[in-house]
Write an enzyme that holds these catalytic residues in place. Structure first.
Site, PDB file in Angstrom:
ATOM      1  N   HIS A 135      11.325  15.938  37.108  1.00  0.00           N
ATOM      2  CA  HIS A 135       9.800  15.976  37.884  1.00  0.00           C
ATOM      3  C   HIS A 135       9.559  14.839  38.513  1.00  0.00           C
ATOM      4  O   HIS A 135       8.388  14.101  38.104  1.00  0.00           O
ATOM      5  CB  HIS A 135       8.880  16.222  36.516  1.00  0.00           C
ATOM      6  CG  HIS A 135       7.669  17.067  36.759  1.00  0.00           C
ATOM      7  ND1 HIS A 135       7.201  17.396  37.998  1.00  0.00           N
ATOM      8  CD2 HIS A 135       6.642  17.404  35.874  1.00  0.00           C
ATOM      9  CE1 HIS A 135       5.983  17.902  38.005  1.00  0.00           C
ATOM     10  NE2 HIS A 135       5.645  17.763  36.577  1.00  0.00           N
ATOM     11  N   CYS A 272       1.790  14.181  30.748  1.00  0.00           N
ATOM     12  CA  CYS A 272       1.846  14.623  32.102  1.00  0.00           C
ATOM     13  C   CYS A 272       0.849  16.014  32.076  1.00  0.00           C
ATOM     14  O   CYS A 272       0.538  16.427  33.018  1.00  0.00           O
ATOM     15  CB  CYS A 272       3.130  15.017  32.172  1.00  0.00           C
ATOM     16  SG  CYS A 272       3.887  15.913  31.224  1.00  0.00           S
ATOM     17  N   ARG A 317      -1.944  13.223  40.538  1.00  0.00           N
ATOM     18  CA  ARG A 317      -1.176  13.919  40.929  1.00  0.00           C
ATOM     19  C   ARG A 317      -1.369  14.221  42.553  1.00  0.00           C
ATOM     20  O   ARG A 317      -0.531  14.374  43.342  1.00  0.00           O
ATOM     21  CB  ARG A 317      -0.934  15.276  40.126  1.00  0.00           C
ATOM     22  CG  ARG A 317      -0.359  15.036  38.684  1.00  0.00           C
ATOM     23  CD  ARG A 317       0.823  14.549  38.683  1.00  0.00           C
ATOM     24  NE  ARG A 317       2.182  15.326  39.393  1.00  0.00           N
ATOM     25  CZ  ARG A 317       2.203  16.670  39.002  1.00  0.00           C
ATOM     26  NH1 ARG A 317       2.029  17.038  38.018  1.00  0.00           N
ATOM     27  NH2 ARG A 317       3.461  17.258  39.795  1.00  0.00           N
TER      28      ARG A 317
HETATM   29  N1  NVA Z   1       8.473  19.246  29.986  1.00  0.00           N
HETATM   30  C1  NVA Z   1       7.330  20.116  30.381  1.00  0.00           C
HETATM   31  C2  NVA Z   1       6.631  19.199  31.490  1.00  0.00           C
HETATM   32  C3  NVA Z   1       5.276  20.080  32.176  1.00  0.00           C
HETATM   33  C4  NVA Z   1       4.718  19.520  33.077  1.00  0.00           C
HETATM   34  C5  NVA Z   1       7.793  21.476  30.988  1.00  0.00           C
HETATM   35  O1  NVA Z   1       8.852  21.552  31.573  1.00  0.00           O
HETATM   36  O2  NVA Z   1       7.183  22.322  30.492  1.00  0.00           O
HETATM   37  N1   CP Z   2       2.046  17.974  34.614  1.00  0.00           N
HETATM   38  C1   CP Z   2       2.398  18.889  35.339  1.00  0.00           C
HETATM   39  O1   CP Z   2       3.148  19.221  35.945  1.00  0.00           O
HETATM   40  O2   CP Z   2       1.191  20.101  34.962  1.00  0.00           O
HETATM   41  P1   CP Z   2       1.422  21.695  35.192  1.00  0.00           P
HETATM   42  O3   CP Z   2       2.414  22.076  34.719  1.00  0.00           O
HETATM   43  O4   CP Z   2       0.031  22.049  34.985  1.00  0.00           O
HETATM   44  O5   CP Z   2       1.647  21.624  36.933  1.00  0.00           O
END
Ligand code: NVA
Ligand code: CP
Length: 337
Positions: A135, A272, A317
């Site tokens: 990410h 996050c 972000r």
């Molecule tokens: N680890 C989480 C991050 C969301 C921003 C996911 O992949 O759902």
């Molecule tokens: N932190 C993040 O990526 O949030 P979203 O899944 O809402 O984009």
């Protein structure tokens, strides 16, 4: 001199050097200041940007959309059910078409290989908005938020608690190691980061002086913490795993007992987001009813405490995604850093 970022993709943190990541973080702070003062920064006037989302999103989608508009570009949302990608058309063919119409492409989805193929075949910069593995745009916002609070990054200690092998954990570990931040991963042995991720991080840590610790011991993990960070116990695509994860990860929750172990009143808490800190969500309510757990990765007390900086982090972000798009797509003169 070369314009170092122009035309480049951001698929994983390792795509940029330490100096380049630091530049992007500082450039984000500059763009944030321009935005706050109402100074226009239309560096991408006339550009078209495709936003491909196979998985859902609030922050990443909103950040790419508003950042593109602030830069004078036109963002176009292409959701999983809107386009042929994967079902009727290969990634290669989709990339070749989109590259002829759009100047840059954001992709959020499952496969890292897919975002790599988009970059390989589109001929335009591609930005990874989250895959199962990484990410990277999240990292710029996270480390910008840390820098805003401490005035520096090098030598600080970030403690990530929970699922130690998800995309956010991987990215925090590797980015921290690149930037000279000590990273502790506090998770059960079954969810320790994969060996190749730890090796990659250790390689960077050797150069930057960062210290990496992978542990399931709370005292060891919390020692010296400047930042506590957590993420959901069940990532997108793993929704069948709530029962197993709740059992496994409850001892790794960020609560006041864990925070106190650090003995640092100046520490901050990051997430996050989205977060399960109460039962005001469908999944949160369901987990409370089935397993009797009403707060998952973080308690409501910590989430609303003086340590919390996650809404600043969420705002960041936008500023950081703006920096990445402007640097890789704009005609800005950025000397080699
Ligand atoms: N680890 C989480 C991050 C969301 C921003 C996911 O992949 O759902
Ligand atoms: N932190 C993040 O990526 O949030 P979203 O899944 O809402 O984009």
């Amino acid at each position: 001199m070369t314009q170092v970022f122009q035309g480049r993709s951001f698929l994983a943190e390792k795509d940029f050097t330490r100096a380049e990541l630091e530049y992007l973080i500082d450039f984000s702070a500059h763009l944030k200041d321009l935005k706050k003062r109402g100074v226009p920064h239309h560096y991408l006037e006339g550009k078209n940007i495709a936003l491909l989302f196979e998985k859902t999103s609030t922050r990443t989608r909103a950040a790419f959309t508003t950042a593109a508009i602030d830069l004078g570009a036109h963002p176009e949302y292409l959701g999983a059910n809107d386009i042929q990608l994967g079902k009727k058309e290969s990634t290669e063919d989709t990339a070749k078409v989109l590259g002829r119409m759009f100047d840059g492409i954001e992709f959020r989805g499952f496969s890292q290989r897919m975002v790599e193929e988009l970059a390989e075949f589109s001929g335009v910069p591609v930005w990874n908005g989250l895959t199962d593995e990484w990410h990277p745009t999240q990292m710029l916002a996270d480390y910008l938020t840390v820098k805003e609070n401490f005035g520096k990054l090098e030598g600080l200690t970030l403690v990530y608690c929970g699922d130690g092998r998800n995309n956010v954990a991987n990215s925090l570990l590797v980015t921290g190691a690149i930037l000279g931040v000590n990273v502790h991963i506090f998770s059960p042995k079954e969810l320790f980061p994969a060996e190749e991720i730890v090796e990659l991080a250790q390689g960077y840590a050797k150069e930057s002086g960062s210290r990496i610790l992978i542990t399931d011991n709370a005292d060891e993990a919390a020692k010296g913490a400047d930042v506590f960070y957590t993420d959901v116990w069940v990532s997108m695509g793993e929704e069948a795993m709530f029962e197993e994860r709740v059992k496994m990860l409850t001892p790794f929750q960020v609560n006041m007992d864990l925070i106190k172990k650090a003995e640092n009143e100046n520490l901050i808490f990051l997430h996050c987001l989205p977060a399960f800190h109460d039962t005001k969500t469908v999944y949160g309510k369901d987990v409370a009813e089935k397993y009797g757990v009403s707060e998952m990765e973080v308690t409501d007390e910590v989430f609303r405490s003086k340590y919390a900086r996650h809404f600043d982090q969420a705002e960041n972000r936008m500023h950081t995604i703006k920096a990445v798009m402007a640097a890789t797509l704009g005609n800005l003169f950025i000397p080699r850093v």
